[in-house]
Each structure stands twice: as structure tokens, then as C-alpha cells.
Design a protein around this motif. Structure first.
Motif, PDB file in Angstrom:
ATOM      1  N   UNK A 115      44.068  23.582  11.927  1.00 33.06           N
ATOM      2  CA  UNK A 115      42.621  23.487  11.702  1.00 33.06           C
ATOM      3  C   UNK A 115      42.299  23.055  10.285  1.00 33.06           C
ATOM      4  N   UNK A 116      41.214  22.297  10.157  1.00 33.35           N
ATOM      5  CA  UNK A 116      40.794  21.787   8.849  1.00 33.35           C
ATOM      6  C   UNK A 116      39.343  22.215   8.652  1.00 33.35           C
ATOM      7  N   UNK A 117      39.049  23.087   7.684  1.00 27.79           N
ATOM      8  CA  UNK A 117      37.688  23.625   7.580  1.00 27.79           C
ATOM      9  C   UNK A 117      36.613  22.619   7.145  1.00 27.79           C
ATOM     10  N   UNK A 118      36.885  21.815   6.101  1.00 25.72           N
ATOM     11  CA  UNK A 118      35.807  20.957   5.560  1.00 25.72           C
ATOM     12  C   UNK A 118      35.500  19.799   6.486  1.00 25.72           C
ATOM     13  N   UNK A 119      34.206  19.505   6.659  1.00 24.86           N
ATOM     14  CA  UNK A 119      33.793  18.421   7.538  1.00 24.86           C
ATOM     15  C   UNK A 119      33.291  17.229   6.729  1.00 24.86           C
ATOM     16  N   UNK A 120      33.833  16.057   7.050  1.00 22.09           N
ATOM     17  CA  UNK A 120      33.351  14.828   6.402  1.00 22.09           C
ATOM     18  C   UNK A 120      32.392  14.157   7.363  1.00 22.09           C
ATOM     19  N   UNK A 121      31.131  13.980   6.943  1.00 20.88           N
ATOM     20  CA  UNK A 121      30.195  13.321   7.862  1.00 20.88           C
ATOM     21  C   UNK A 121      30.274  11.802   7.713  1.00 20.88           C
ATOM     22  N   UNK A 122      29.456  11.130   8.493  1.00 24.21           N
ATOM     23  CA  UNK A 122      29.531   9.676   8.567  1.00 24.21           C
ATOM     24  C   UNK A 122      29.323   9.011   7.206  1.00 24.21           C
ATOM     25  N   UNK A 123      28.486   9.610   6.348  1.00 25.41           N
ATOM     26  CA  UNK A 123      28.230   9.012   5.028  1.00 25.41           C
ATOM     27  C   UNK A 123      29.521   8.842   4.245  1.00 25.41           C
ATOM     28  N   UNK A 124      30.324   9.914   4.232  1.00 23.59           N
ATOM     29  CA  UNK A 124      31.585   9.869   3.470  1.00 23.59           C
ATOM     30  C   UNK A 124      32.489   8.785   4.053  1.00 23.59           C
ATOM     31  N   UNK A 125      32.581   8.770   5.371  1.00 23.01           N
ATOM     32  CA  UNK A 125      33.439   7.784   6.033  1.00 23.01           C
ATOM     33  C   UNK A 125      32.959   6.365   5.735  1.00 23.01           C
ATOM     34  N   UNK A 126      31.650   6.166   5.821  1.00 23.60           N
ATOM     35  CA  UNK A 126      31.103   4.821   5.617  1.00 23.60           C
ATOM     36  C   UNK A 126      31.322   4.357   4.182  1.00 23.60           C
ATOM     37  N   UNK A 127      31.096   5.264   3.234  1.00 23.61           N
ATOM     38  CA  UNK A 127      31.274   4.883   1.822  1.00 23.61           C
ATOM     39  C   UNK A 127      32.729   4.473   1.568  1.00 23.61           C
ATOM     40  N   UNK A 128      33.662   5.271   2.087  1.00 19.35           N
ATOM     41  CA  UNK A 128      35.072   4.952   1.854  1.00 19.35           C
ATOM     42  C   UNK A 128      35.503   3.683   2.592  1.00 19.35           C
ATOM     43  N   UNK A 129      34.933   3.460   3.784  1.00 11.89           N
ATOM     44  CA  UNK A 129      35.274   2.226   4.522  1.00 11.89           C
ATOM     45  C   UNK A 129      34.764   1.006   3.758  1.00 11.89           C
ATOM     46  N   UNK A 130      33.533   1.096   3.252  1.00 13.29           N
ATOM     47  CA  UNK A 130      32.963  -0.039   2.505  1.00 13.29           C
ATOM     48  C   UNK A 130      33.759  -0.257   1.210  1.00 13.29           C
ATOM     49  N   UNK A 131      34.112   0.832   0.542  1.00 12.53           N
ATOM     50  CA  UNK A 131      34.903   0.717  -0.692  1.00 12.53           C
ATOM     51  C   UNK A 131      36.254   0.062  -0.392  1.00 12.53           C
ATOM     52  N   UNK A 132      36.843   0.423   0.740  1.00 15.38           N
ATOM     53  CA  UNK A 132      38.146  -0.159   1.102  1.00 15.38           C
ATOM     54  C   UNK A 132      38.014  -1.661   1.363  1.00 15.38           C
ATOM     55  N   UNK A 133      36.955  -2.037   2.086  1.00 11.82           N
ATOM     56  CA  UNK A 133      36.731  -3.465   2.362  1.00 11.82           C
ATOM     57  C   UNK A 133      36.601  -4.216   1.038  1.00 11.82           C
ATOM     58  N   UNK A 134      35.772  -3.677   0.143  1.00 11.51           N
ATOM     59  CA  UNK A 134      35.569  -4.305  -1.167  1.00 11.51           C
ATOM     60  C   UNK A 134      36.876  -4.411  -1.936  1.00 11.51           C
ATOM     61  N   UNK A 135      37.649  -3.341  -1.910  1.00 12.50           N
ATOM     62  CA  UNK A 135      38.915  -3.310  -2.640  1.00 12.50           C
ATOM     63  C   UNK A 135      39.878  -4.376  -2.121  1.00 12.50           C
ATOM     64  N   UNK A 136      39.998  -4.493  -0.795  1.00  9.00           N
ATOM     65  CA  UNK A 136      40.957  -5.448  -0.224  1.00  9.00           C
ATOM     66  C   UNK A 136      40.509  -6.887  -0.515  1.00  9.00           C
ATOM     67  N   UNK A 137      39.211  -7.150  -0.378  1.00 12.11           N
ATOM     68  CA  UNK A 137      38.725  -8.500  -0.697  1.00 12.11           C
ATOM     69  C   UNK A 137      38.981  -8.828  -2.167  1.00 12.11           C
TER      70      UNK A 137
END
Lengths: 296, 257
Positions: A115-137
Motif C-alpha cells: 500500500x502507498x498512502x500519498x495520493x498524486x492527483x491528475x495535476x501532479x501527473x499532468x505537470x510531470x508529463x508536460x515537463x517530460x515532453x519538454x525535457x525530451x524535446x
């Protein structure tokens, strides 16, 4: 937004980051069929930091990235000695070893999950996904990105022009590991429960398909692949969910349709759906062949 | 002929075998600084092997290569370009998925210094100067029409010239050209010759493997002839036609059935 679509978008964000983790080594010529193993390392390290050490997400996610990158760096040396199909097998074997170790580790729940107590909502996921896209480009726009693609095309000639081939491959493998670690950590924090059975060979195959079907020639490929593969099966379920007559038939057949689509792509677009020539055409508004005068 | 002290590259007593097959046998020659030297010989004479030994693709069994006084015999492949050796290939080996300008920028790799340069974008900001430098080179060699084109789609003659420009971007002391005129039509050959004269005028030494003797005569002032891995002649293009050893290597002794 409904919980259903929110959930799908969350999966999409994780899939995008995961796809780029496989794309970076692929763009420098290394096929990694052990994606699930790297993702599991990220998920379990984040979960351990969060559960056992009670650390917050802003530490567990980077912690997972660093841990997975460090393991990737160490195993890059033996794995990168192999070539082609042997590398595919070596990375697959690595993922099996990771699964074997975790299933026997009671400290992280073993076979019964963790079990993992802390919950990451969509905002966190979206920010990191966008940051990853930017980083790879960004990375692909640098001289390092140029070296990666040169190593992909011809290792010997890249070396002749002074590119440190080994360093380039180890770096892409390690950065790929870090991204898989982030994808795993986000998965753990999104679902709050992980079990090693999830991180199986199908996950490794799917993520490799995102990249290969999307196309490895540009950073648009894996992005497109991840979006397509996340949404297509869901779209095929829509008629059934909307109560359309015979909608259930489509839903039942969706994996067959999906398989047929994959075969079609491999036959007609062996270099992936998004190719370099296609991006150039969209950007410049004309095909390269038109300029050379070689077009028929 | 210039004095050996003016040599930029020395190839001394070099042997190379593959399995039991001796492909380079005790070959010694000097390349004069700033010269245009041709390396010729029948098929299988060992010309491309010599290029591969100089550029570090193969290791030397016995012997020594020095460049500008530095022993580079055991310098690893990616280190040789830093000593000033750059080359083109018999079968074009541009990166097929990269554009013209990206291929040319690969040629600059060894001039980029350290990790900071490695992680600067090439298209904008301070890293933009690399792209500008590559664009200038393409313009200088008449290839400015093609910067954004993926090279896999370009005509053969253009790709041959791009290979030379890429090799030039490393700022070499010596440029090795492996059959640069092969497969080119007359106009393309003339364009290539003009390009190579331009390169030579910049002080770069040229070492050229070429079958086309017309091309060799009009471009090179020095010729080294190989046959079966041995050096059989060294002199000017005018002398080479009169040398009985060379005539025998190319045409046979005349006693054969």
C-alpha cells in the motif's frame, strides 16, 4: 470531468512518461524490453520511501527517479555489451529478475502487494508529463541529441567524428531509467496500491509498441503512440457504454481490431506512424523530395 | 618532391593481416603537408584498409602511424579526429535519418568542448553558432539549398559533397577521401574537384583513393601505388604511367595465356 476520463488521462500521463523512458534508448539504437522492471523499481522505491520512511511525494518521486537511474546506470554496462535481439532478451531477463526479487521481499509486501498512502492527483501527473515532453524535446535539440541519433544510424561513423558512443548509450539508458522510475512512482501514488504481478511482460511489450508504432525518428512518435494506445481501446468501448445496439460486439472484438491495426502499421509504416519526413512536411508545407527534384 | 621533414603523416613499416591473409605488407610512405596525394592500385590492393588503419577502424598489427609528429598508432577511433584526421567513405556513410545540416553539425562534434556544449540546443541561444557555422559551410560549398532535407532522400552526387563538407567541419589537417568520384557524372565530378581544390587551398592535406586516373591526374600531384598490400611505386602522376611495375600490376605481364 468524470472520474472515468480523469482516470484515463492519469493513465495517459503515466504512459507518456513511460514511453519516453523507452524512446530515449531506442532513439540511440537500443531496444529495451524490460520497461516493466524499471517501472517496478520506481514504483516500489517510491512506495517504500512513502510507507516505511513516511517521506512526502516531492521526495519519493525524485527519489524513485534517482534510484532507478542508479540501477540503470550499473546494469547499462553489461547490457550494452549485447546487440540487437540479445539486448532485447537481456533487458527482458532484467525485468524478470526485478520481479523475482520483489515478489520475495516481505519488506515491500512480497506477492500480496504494497500500500502507498500519498495520493498524486491528475495535476501532479499532468505537470510531470508536460515537463517530460519538454525535457525530451529539449534533449533532442542539443548536440547530445544529435549524438544519440548519430549513434542510432551508424556507431562507427559517429565514433569517427569523435562521439563517445558508449557514454552516449549509457547516458540515454540511465536517463530512460530515471523516466521509467518517475512513471512507476506516479503509478504507485495514483493507485495507492501496487503489486508486482502488474509489472509483467505485457507492460514491457505495450510500452515498446507505443514507441515503435508511434515512431522513433522524432520525439512526436512516442507521444502520439502513447495517446493512440491509451485512447483507442477506450474509444472502441464507447458505443457499448453509450448503449448503442451491437456496441458490445465492438467492445468484445476490440483487441482483435487492435491487433489487426498493429499488423497493418508494421506492414505499411515500418518506421512508425510519425516519421521525420512527415514532421518536416507538416513544418515546411512540402515534401523533401519536391525540393530535390527527385519526386515522381 | 618535398623533403620528408615536410611530411604531415608518416606510415612506417605497417603490416595488417585478417586471419591468415596478409592485406598490408610492410607499407611505408609519407604524405607531404598541404599536398594532394592519391593512393591507387587494383581492386583488393589494400587502399581502403589503409584508410581504415589511419582512421582507427582497424588496429595495426606491426608498424607506426604519426600525424604531425604525434604517434597515433594506438589512439582510439574517437580520438583520431581530435588529432586532425577526417574522412569520407567509398559507400556514402551519412546518417540517413538526419538532415543535411545535422550531418554537417556532426562533423563539428570534436570542436564542441565539454558537457556544457553537449547540452546546449543547436537551434537557438548560444548553441545557435554551430548551426550558423554549418550553414556558412554549406553555402561556401554551394549546398545551401538542402539544409533541412533528410539526406536519405537526396541525390547521390549531392550526398557525396555533403560527406566532404561534414568531414571538413572537423577542421582537419588531413582529409581522407575514399573514391570520391565513384558513381558521379561528369558535371558532378567537376563540382567535386572544384570543392576539393577549395579545401586544398585552405591548407588541408588531401589523401585520395581513386580509380579514375583522369581525376587523379587533374587533382593530385603525388601518387602512391599499392598492389597486393605492398607499395610498388611512389612519384608524380606523370611518372606513374611509365613505371613498368605499375603497368604490370594493372595490365599483366603480357606473357599470360
Amino acid at each position: 470531468m468524470s472520474g472515468y476520463w480523469g482516470g484515463i488521462l492519469g493513465i495517459l500521463c503515466i504512459n507518456i512518461i513511460f514511453a519516453y523512458s523507452i524512446f530515449l534508448p531506442a532513439a540511440s539504437g537500443q531496444l529495451n524490453l524490460g520497461g516493466a522492471g524499471f517501472m517496478a523499481l520506481g514504483a516500489y522505491s517510491a512506495a517504500y520511501l512513502n510507507t516505511a520512511l513516511e517521506l512526502p511525494m516531492w521526495i519519493t518521486i525524485p527519489g524513485a527517479a534517482i534510484f532507478t537511474a542508479a540501477i540503470s546506470f550499473v546494469i547499462a554496462f553489461p547490457i550494452l555489451r549485447t546487440r540487437g535481439v540479445y539486448m532485447v532478451l537481456a533487458t527482458f531477463a532484467f525485468a524478470e529478475v526485478v520481479a523475482g526479487v520483489i515478489i520475495n521481499m516481505e519488506a515491500v509486501g512480497g506477492a500480496s502487494g504494497y500500500e502507498v498512502p500519498s495520493f498524486a492527483d491528475l495535476d501532479v501527473l499532468a505537470i510531470l508529463a508536460i515537463a517530460t515532453i519538454g525535457f525530451v524535446f529539449y534533449l533532442l535539440a542539443t548536440r547530445f541529441g544529435l549524438s544519440m541519433r548519430a549513434v542510432h544510424d551508424d556507431e562507427n561513423v559517429a565514433a569517427l567524428f569523435g562521439v563517445n558512443v558508449r557514454m552516449t548509450q549509457v547516458m540515454t539508458f540511465t536517463i530512460g531509467g530515471a523516466l521509467a522510475g518517475i512513471a512507476g512512482a506516479l503509478y504507485a501514488h495514483q493507485y495507492n496500491y501496487i503489486e508486482i504481478q502488474y509489472f509483467n511482460i505485457m507492460i514491457s511489450i505495450f510500452v515498446l509498441l507505443y514507441v515503435l508504432i508511434g515512431g522513433t525518428q522524432t520525439a512526436y512518435g512516442p507521444l502520439f503512440g502513447a495517446i493512440l494506445f491509451t485512447f483507442l481501446p477506450e474509444f472502441l468501448r464507447l458505443p457499448e457504454m453509450a448503449g448503442v445496439a451491437n456496441g458490445a460486439v465492438l467492445a468484445e472484438w476490440r483487441f482483435v481490431i487492435f491487433g489487426a491495426f498493429l499488423v497493418a502499421v508494421m506492414v505499411f509504416r515500418p518506421e512508425g506512424l510519425i516519421t521525420r519526413a512527415m514532421v518536416d512536411r507538416l513544418r515546411h508545407g512540402r515534401a523533401p523530395e519536391d525540393i530535390t527534384g527527385e519526386a515522381s | 618532391m618535398a623533403a620528408p621533414t615536410n611530411s604531415i603523416m608518416s606510415f612506417t613499416g605497417v603490416h595488417k593481416s585478417f586471419g591468415g591473409l596478409k592485406v598490408i605488407d610492410e607499407v611505408t610512405f609519407d604524405v607531404v603537408r598541404g599536398s594532394r596525394t592519391a593512393l591507387i592500385g587494383p581492386n583488393g590492393a589494400g587502399k581502403t584498409t589503409i584508410f581504415n588503419l589511419i582512421s582507427g577502424i582497424y588496429d595495426i598489427d606491426i608498424g607506426k602511424i604519426t600525424l604531425d609528429g604525434t604517434d597515433i598508432t594506438h589512439t582510439p577511433i574517437q580520438g583520431r579526429i581530435g588529432h586532425g584526421i577526417s574522412r569520407s567513405f567509398q559507400n556514402i556513410r551519412l546518417m540517413p535519418h538526419l538532415s543535411t545540416i545535422e550531418n554537417v553539425m556532426l562533423g563539428q562534434h570534436t570542436r564542441a568542448r565539454g558537457t556544457v556544449d553537449l547540452f546546449k540546443p543547436l537551434g537557438w541561444g548560444p548553441g545557435r553558432r554551430w548551426a550558423e557555422m554549418a550553414e556558412d559551410a554549406l553555402k561556401r560549398f554551394g549546398l545551401e539549398t538542402y539544409p533541412g532535407q533528410v539526406v536519405g532522400n537526396l541525390p547521390y552526387g549531392i550526398r557525396k559533397r555533403i560527406e566532404v563538407v561534414r568531414a571538413m567541419m572537423a577542421d582537419p589537417k588531413i582529409l581522407l577521401l575514399d573514391e570520391p568520384a565513384a558513381g558521379l557524372n561528369n558535371q558532378e565530378t567537376t563540382e567535386l574537384q572544384n570543392l576539393l581544390r577549395q579545401v586544398s587551398d585552405q591548407g588541408v592535406t588531401l589523401l585520395v583513393v581513386e580509380h579514375d586516373m583522369h581525376f587523379v591526374r587533374s587533382l593530385c600531384e603525388q601518387v602512391v601505388v599499392l598492389n597486393f598490400g605492398r607499395k610498388i611505386f611512389e612519384g608524380t602522376p606523370e611518372q606513374v604511367h611509365k613505371d613498368p611495375g605499375v603497368l604490370e600490376a594493372y595490365l599483366g605481364t603480357g606473357n599470360a595465356a
